[in-house]
Design a protein around this motif. Structure first.
Motif, PDB file in Angstrom:
ATOM      1  N   ARG A  44       0.842  -1.209   0.000  1.00  0.00           N
ATOM      2  CA  ARG A  44       0.000   0.000   0.000  1.00  0.00           C
ATOM      3  C   ARG A  44       0.873   1.254   0.000  1.00  0.00           C
ATOM      4  O   ARG A  44       0.691   2.161  -0.816  1.00  0.00           O
ATOM      5  CB  ARG A  44      -0.920  -0.048   1.234  1.00  0.00           C
ATOM      6  CG  ARG A  44      -1.982   1.035   1.301  1.00  0.00           C
ATOM      7  CD  ARG A  44      -1.544   2.279   2.041  1.00  0.00           C
ATOM      8  NE  ARG A  44      -0.970   1.987   3.342  1.00  0.00           N
ATOM      9  CZ  ARG A  44      -0.033   2.743   3.924  1.00  0.00           C
ATOM     10  NH1 ARG A  44       0.453   3.817   3.325  1.00  0.00           N
ATOM     11  NH2 ARG A  44       0.443   2.425   5.114  1.00  0.00           N
ATOM     12  N   ARG A  45       1.893   1.258   0.867  1.00  0.00           N
ATOM     13  CA  ARG A  45       2.746   2.449   0.961  1.00  0.00           C
ATOM     14  C   ARG A  45       3.510   2.669  -0.347  1.00  0.00           C
ATOM     15  O   ARG A  45       3.568   3.782  -0.866  1.00  0.00           O
ATOM     16  CB  ARG A  45       3.726   2.306   2.125  1.00  0.00           C
ATOM     17  CG  ARG A  45       4.628   3.527   2.281  1.00  0.00           C
ATOM     18  CD  ARG A  45       5.467   3.483   3.545  1.00  0.00           C
ATOM     19  NE  ARG A  45       4.661   3.358   4.737  1.00  0.00           N
ATOM     20  CZ  ARG A  45       4.778   2.367   5.629  1.00  0.00           C
ATOM     21  NH1 ARG A  45       5.682   1.430   5.481  1.00  0.00           N
ATOM     22  NH2 ARG A  45       3.993   2.327   6.684  1.00  0.00           N
ATOM     23  N   ALA A  46       4.046   1.595  -0.901  1.00  0.00           N
ATOM     24  CA  ALA A  46       4.862   1.717  -2.121  1.00  0.00           C
ATOM     25  C   ALA A  46       4.016   2.126  -3.328  1.00  0.00           C
ATOM     26  O   ALA A  46       4.447   2.909  -4.167  1.00  0.00           O
ATOM     27  CB  ALA A  46       5.571   0.391  -2.397  1.00  0.00           C
ATOM     28  N   GLU A  47       2.808   1.612  -3.420  1.00  0.00           N
ATOM     29  CA  GLU A  47       2.018   1.815  -4.646  1.00  0.00           C
ATOM     30  C   GLU A  47       1.097   3.028  -4.603  1.00  0.00           C
ATOM     31  O   GLU A  47       0.879   3.671  -5.615  1.00  0.00           O
ATOM     32  CB  GLU A  47       1.169   0.564  -4.945  1.00  0.00           C
ATOM     33  CG  GLU A  47       1.982  -0.699  -5.165  1.00  0.00           C
ATOM     34  CD  GLU A  47       2.738  -0.693  -6.489  1.00  0.00           C
ATOM     35  OE1 GLU A  47       2.404   0.113  -7.388  1.00  0.00           O
ATOM     36  OE2 GLU A  47       3.684  -1.499  -6.615  1.00  0.00           O
ATOM     37  N   VAL A  48       0.501   3.303  -3.437  1.00  0.00           N
ATOM     38  CA  VAL A  48      -0.443   4.428  -3.388  1.00  0.00           C
ATOM     39  C   VAL A  48      -0.102   5.463  -2.319  1.00  0.00           C
ATOM     40  O   VAL A  48      -0.801   6.470  -2.176  1.00  0.00           O
ATOM     41  CB  VAL A  48      -1.922   3.943  -3.246  1.00  0.00           C
ATOM     42  CG1 VAL A  48      -2.348   3.131  -4.441  1.00  0.00           C
ATOM     43  CG2 VAL A  48      -2.134   3.149  -1.970  1.00  0.00           C
ATOM     44  N   GLY A  49       0.958   5.204  -1.566  1.00  0.00           N
ATOM     45  CA  GLY A  49       1.463   6.207  -0.631  1.00  0.00           C
ATOM     46  C   GLY A  49       0.739   6.244   0.702  1.00  0.00           C
ATOM     47  O   GLY A  49      -0.159   5.443   0.984  1.00  0.00           O
ATOM     48  N   LYS A  86      -8.184 -10.139   6.463  1.00  0.00           N
ATOM     49  CA  LYS A  86      -7.517 -11.039   5.508  1.00  0.00           C
ATOM     50  C   LYS A  86      -7.913 -10.663   4.083  1.00  0.00           C
ATOM     51  O   LYS A  86      -7.070 -10.571   3.197  1.00  0.00           O
ATOM     52  CB  LYS A  86      -7.919 -12.505   5.772  1.00  0.00           C
ATOM     53  CG  LYS A  86      -7.346 -13.115   7.025  1.00  0.00           C
ATOM     54  CD  LYS A  86      -7.690 -14.611   7.050  1.00  0.00           C
ATOM     55  CE  LYS A  86      -7.821 -15.148   8.448  1.00  0.00           C
ATOM     56  NZ  LYS A  86      -8.213 -16.563   8.493  1.00  0.00           N
ATOM     57  N   VAL A  87      -9.218 -10.423   3.879  1.00  0.00           N
ATOM     58  CA  VAL A  87      -9.690 -10.083   2.522  1.00  0.00           C
ATOM     59  C   VAL A  87      -9.090  -8.745   2.077  1.00  0.00           C
ATOM     60  O   VAL A  87      -8.626  -8.601   0.943  1.00  0.00           O
ATOM     61  CB  VAL A  87     -11.235 -10.036   2.477  1.00  0.00           C
ATOM     62  CG1 VAL A  87     -11.737  -9.460   1.157  1.00  0.00           C
ATOM     63  CG2 VAL A  87     -11.815 -11.429   2.706  1.00  0.00           C
ATOM     64  N   MET A  88      -9.042  -7.757   2.983  1.00  0.00           N
ATOM     65  CA  MET A  88      -8.488  -6.444   2.604  1.00  0.00           C
ATOM     66  C   MET A  88      -7.013  -6.562   2.233  1.00  0.00           C
ATOM     67  O   MET A  88      -6.555  -5.986   1.241  1.00  0.00           O
ATOM     68  CB  MET A  88      -8.659  -5.454   3.759  1.00  0.00           C
ATOM     69  CG  MET A  88     -10.115  -5.080   3.974  1.00  0.00           C
ATOM     70  SD  MET A  88     -10.340  -4.096   5.458  1.00  0.00           S
ATOM     71  CE  MET A  88      -9.670  -2.547   4.913  1.00  0.00           C
ATOM     72  N   ALA A  89      -6.263  -7.311   3.038  1.00  0.00           N
ATOM     73  CA  ALA A  89      -4.822  -7.450   2.770  1.00  0.00           C
ATOM     74  C   ALA A  89      -4.602  -8.185   1.446  1.00  0.00           C
ATOM     75  O   ALA A  89      -3.774  -7.771   0.625  1.00  0.00           O
ATOM     76  CB  ALA A  89      -4.158  -8.198   3.930  1.00  0.00           C
ATOM     77  N   LEU A  90      -5.346  -9.254   1.224  1.00  0.00           N
ATOM     78  CA  LEU A  90      -5.184 -10.007  -0.035  1.00  0.00           C
ATOM     79  C   LEU A  90      -5.599  -9.152  -1.229  1.00  0.00           C
ATOM     80  O   LEU A  90      -4.986  -9.201  -2.293  1.00  0.00           O
ATOM     81  CB  LEU A  90      -6.012 -11.302   0.021  1.00  0.00           C
ATOM     82  CG  LEU A  90      -5.458 -12.347   1.006  1.00  0.00           C
ATOM     83  CD1 LEU A  90      -6.502 -13.434   1.283  1.00  0.00           C
ATOM     84  CD2 LEU A  90      -4.167 -12.979   0.473  1.00  0.00           C
ATOM     85  N   THR A  91      -6.642  -8.341  -1.029  1.00  0.00           N
ATOM     86  CA  THR A  91      -7.083  -7.448  -2.110  1.00  0.00           C
ATOM     87  C   THR A  91      -5.950  -6.496  -2.487  1.00  0.00           C
ATOM     88  O   THR A  91      -5.670  -6.273  -3.665  1.00  0.00           O
ATOM     89  CB  THR A  91      -8.328  -6.652  -1.652  1.00  0.00           C
ATOM     90  OG1 THR A  91      -9.354  -7.575  -1.296  1.00  0.00           O
ATOM     91  CG2 THR A  91      -8.839  -5.738  -2.751  1.00  0.00           C
ATOM     92  N   ARG A  92      -5.277  -5.932  -1.489  1.00  0.00           N
ATOM     93  CA  ARG A  92      -4.153  -5.024  -1.772  1.00  0.00           C
ATOM     94  C   ARG A  92      -3.057  -5.761  -2.548  1.00  0.00           C
ATOM     95  O   ARG A  92      -2.468  -5.208  -3.472  1.00  0.00           O
ATOM     96  CB  ARG A  92      -3.615  -4.448  -0.459  1.00  0.00           C
ATOM     97  CG  ARG A  92      -2.356  -3.632  -0.582  1.00  0.00           C
ATOM     98  CD  ARG A  92      -2.487  -2.426  -1.516  1.00  0.00           C
ATOM     99  NE  ARG A  92      -3.394  -1.408  -0.989  1.00  0.00           N
ATOM    100  CZ  ARG A  92      -3.961  -0.457  -1.751  1.00  0.00           C
ATOM    101  NH1 ARG A  92      -3.732  -0.389  -3.056  1.00  0.00           N
ATOM    102  NH2 ARG A  92      -4.786   0.419  -1.211  1.00  0.00           N
ATOM    103  N   LEU A  93      -2.801  -7.026  -2.177  1.00  0.00           N
ATOM    104  CA  LEU A  93      -1.711  -7.744  -2.852  1.00  0.00           C
ATOM    105  C   LEU A  93      -2.073  -8.094  -4.300  1.00  0.00           C
ATOM    106  O   LEU A  93      -1.222  -8.048  -5.176  1.00  0.00           O
ATOM    107  CB  LEU A  93      -1.337  -9.010  -2.068  1.00  0.00           C
ATOM    108  CG  LEU A  93      -0.773  -8.729  -0.656  1.00  0.00           C
ATOM    109  CD1 LEU A  93      -0.397 -10.030   0.041  1.00  0.00           C
ATOM    110  CD2 LEU A  93       0.441  -7.794  -0.709  1.00  0.00           C
ATOM    111  N   VAL A  94      -3.343  -8.417  -4.559  1.00  0.00           N
ATOM    112  CA  VAL A  94      -3.694  -8.768  -5.948  1.00  0.00           C
ATOM    113  C   VAL A  94      -3.993  -7.525  -6.801  1.00  0.00           C
ATOM    114  O   VAL A  94      -3.877  -7.577  -8.015  1.00  0.00           O
ATOM    115  CB  VAL A  94      -4.863  -9.801  -6.052  1.00  0.00           C
ATOM    116  CG1 VAL A  94      -4.524 -11.098  -5.359  1.00  0.00           C
ATOM    117  CG2 VAL A  94      -6.161  -9.248  -5.552  1.00  0.00           C
ATOM    118  N   CYS A  95      -4.377  -6.419  -6.163  1.00  0.00           N
ATOM    119  CA  CYS A  95      -4.671  -5.184  -6.908  1.00  0.00           C
ATOM    120  C   CYS A  95      -3.896  -4.037  -6.255  1.00  0.00           C
ATOM    121  O   CYS A  95      -4.482  -3.186  -5.568  1.00  0.00           O
ATOM    122  CB  CYS A  95      -6.167  -4.868  -6.863  1.00  0.00           C
ATOM    123  SG  CYS A  95      -7.181  -6.115  -7.625  1.00  0.00           S
TER     124      CYS A  95
END
Ligand code: SAH
Length: 364
Positions: free
Chosen positions: A30-35, A253-262
């Protein structure tokens, strides 16, 4: 790329130390991609009138005991003005599926707001015809949010009675939305009675395949005056080992996985999450993949009537009180409120590549 099996095994993970690794990874991406900036969205729940009869939703047409409202144009403009004055760059105009909603009425309000205020507009008015979606896009609406709720068609058919003349699944409507050039948002409910682990893994894989710009998912919160809520209260799903629980940890878990796939999507820490953990849900969501927070700007007199589920977070909190709470929360997290309209990085990259492909086609 994370495979479906890997998503599934993370969903099943129980070990808290392993889960910490997942959450830290999501936070780093999240930090790397959207700050670090958090986008604040002013939510205007402008009508609770609905023709649908979704088994999970407290605003379903069959709930005749619920008083219905539609905000006037002046009320909507006042709430939008409040968002602009407080520096929120986006308003989200959400409603039930109001059959009497004149698409020209809404189009005109959208264009007035766009003319008068520097705001992005997200619409979330349920399943609409391509014609209506196109009219609102032409009027200046920037984004459309429509959760597909579950990609399991059998479960979908159980919780969502078909409407005559309206056979389409929400996944099909999302293709229209994208095609019309909207920044496109979707998501699911977590722990719907009848939702299996593998169906939820498939949902997350769908987020990736749809290349969504915004992804908001929250826990299913039972409403006692709905068919699904009554079944839930009877405990009909407890015995089934395939059933996904509608818990806080599943939501993270769903939020974290969502960040990793998108990685470049805008992901809100949802109101439903804040409802099941009022003290810390919002901040934990922002530390486990999310970069967006909702601020409710619906006039206080209407808020209890927008009763999708009971005891919704912030239902009685004034805009000023919310602003102060959010400022404290962001300060504690060492994050800042974003300035501007806050389009999704995914959309910016996606629309650049569409333009480039278009230019190549023209020059070829
Ligand atoms: N009419 C619009 C907006 C509906 S409310 C639409 O259909 O898109 C927005 C979201 O609230 C829904 O998409 C659904 O995911 C969520 N919701 C509805 N009932 C809920 C419940 N009982 N628990 C948690 N979320 C719920």
């Amino acid at each position: 790329m994370m495979k479906r099996d890997e998503i599934l095994s993370w969903l099943h993970e129980q070990d808290t130390e392993r889960l910490e690794i997942l959450f830290r990874q999501a936070d780093a991406v999240r930090r790397a991609e959207v700050g670090d900036a958090v986008h604040l969205r002013g939510l205007i729940e402008f009508s609770n009138i609905c023709r649908s009869n979704c088994h999970h939703c407290g605003m379903r047409a069959g709930r005749v005991s619920l008083a219905r409202y539609r905000m006037t144009e002046d009320e909507i403009l006042a709430s939008a003005g409040e968002a602009a004055a407080r520096g929120y760059g986006t308003i989200v105009m959400q409603s039930g599926e109001n059959p009497g909603l004149d698409d020209r009425w809404l189009a005109q309000i959208v264009s007035t707001i766009k003319r008068r205020m520097a705001l992005a507009i997200t619409l979330s008015c349920g399943e609409r015809s391509r014609h209506e979606l196109a009219r609102w896009r032409d009027a200046g609406a920037d984004r459309y949010f429509l959760r597909f709720e579950t990609s399991d068609r059998a479960l979908w058919n159980r919780i969502h009675p078909a409407r005559t003349h309206h056979p389409r699944h929400r996944l099909d409507i999302l293709h229209w939305i994208k095609d019309l050039g909207y920044e496109t948002g979707s998501g699911v409910m977590i722990g719907i009675p009848g939702q299996t682990w593998s169906a939820l893994a498939e949902d997350i894989d769908w987020f990736r395949r749809l290349e969504l710009d915004m992804i908001g998912s929250g826990p299913y919160v039972p409403h006692a005056d709905t068919p699904l809520g009554r079944a839930f209260c009877r405990g009909s799903q407890i015995e089934n080992p395939e059933q996904v629980p509608n818990t806080e940890i599943m939501t993270y878990k769903v939020m974290a996985l969502t960040r990793l796939v998108c990685p470049r999507a805008n992901i809100p820490s949802t109101t439903a999450l804040a409802t099941i953990n009022p003290a810390h849900g919002s901040e934990l969501g922002l530390q486990r993949g999310a970069n967006v927070l909702m601020v409710n700007l619906t006039p206080l007199k209407y808020r209890p009537l927008y009763e999708i589920y009971p005891a919704k977070a912030c239902v009685g909190e004034t805009p000023q009180a919310q602003k102060e709470r959010v400022a404290c929360l962001l300060a504690e997290l060492g994050r800042v409120a974003a300035v501007g309209e806050g389009a999704s990085q995914n959309y910016l990259v996606r629309s650049r590549s569409i333009t480039t492909i278009g230019a190549k086609e023209v020059s070829a």
